[in-house]
Scaffold this motif. Structure first.
Motif: not given
Length: 264
Positions: A152-155, A157-163, A218-221, A120-131
């Protein structure tokens, strides 16, 4: 004197914040939240700092809450003592809100596992770059809980409900490459910290107020109708039209020269 749970350094216009409990996969204690807030305060207090990177020490990014802080000692009031609600209200939710409200863009450099509230912390950031070897795990269902710290909100938003639903329910690991393919994160890099610092340096010379306003739009759209959102866009453009960086950006374009933004 105990070692700081959060490290802070400034590299020009970029602040680098490192979660520093590597032996516990940087899982959060209440003190660690306070130390993180202090680091964010330092970044915001320095007008030179115009972008921020968060990463983890050691082999993990963040494993969420440190369950050792919860009182599971058998005896009276066990249910009350083990209640996760207070630490969510007093620590994790304020951290999520702080990251969403910073006056500068934020980048999560996910150097290893990001589990539970760490994801969740990672998704709270504007951009995420992972190793390359990093992963994201919704560990909550393994212990009878639900995603928190905005998860539960960010998931969704990022992935859609099914994923989002399948990941949250199963608690299965999501490798970095698949997280990128699914749109959960921006990129994967062998050197995620270096790539994140480079991205932060790029953002730090851009019009900061416009970047932060873009985040908010974008976050509130999804919370508004298109008609409502058009009005918010109009008002945001009008406010940004009074900034130095807007005038400078247009003048630089007209004069065919690089813009010199000040974040003002």
């Amino acid at each position: 004197m105990p070692e700081a749970t959060v490290l802070y350094e400034e590299r020009g216009a970029v602040a680098l914040v490192t979660l520093n409990r590597p032996d516990a996969l940087n899982s959060f204690t209440r003190q660690m939240h306070r130390d993180l807030w202090a680091a964010l305060d330092r970044a915001e207090a320095n007008p030179v700092v115009r972008a921020l990177v968060i990463t983890g020490a050691g082999r993990g990014f963040c494993a969420g809450a440190d369950l050792a802080e919860f009182d599971f000692e058998p005896g009276p009031d066990l249910v009350k003592r083990a209640d996760p609600g207070p630490v969510i209200e007093q620590a994790f939710n304020p951290t999520a809100r702080r990251l969403q409200g910073l006056r500068m863009p934020t980048i999560a450099a996910v150097n290893g596992v990001a589990a539970g509230a760490g994801a969740s912390l990672a998704m709270c950031c504007d951009i995420t770059i992972a190793a390359t070897g990093a992963s994201f795990i919704q560990a909550f269902s393994k212990i009878g809980l639900v995603p928190d710290a905005g998860g539960s909100w960010l998931l969704v938003e990022r992935l859609g409900l099914a994923r989002a639903m399948a990941l949250a329910m199963t608690g299965d690991k999501l490798p970095a490459a698949q997280a990128k393919e699914w749109g959960m994160i921006w990129d994967v890099s062998d050197d995620c910290v270096g790539a994140s610092l480079a991205m932060a340096a790029k953002l730090a010379v851009m019009p900061t107020q416009a970047l932060v306003a873009t985040r908010a739009l974008l976050r509130d759209a999804s919370t508004r109708s298109l008609s409502q959102h058009l009005k918010v866009e109009r008002d945001t453009q009008s406010a940004l039209g009074k900034t130095h960086d807007y005038i400078e950006g247009v003048m630089a374009f007209r004069e065919k020269r690089p813009a010199r933004f000040k974040g003002e």
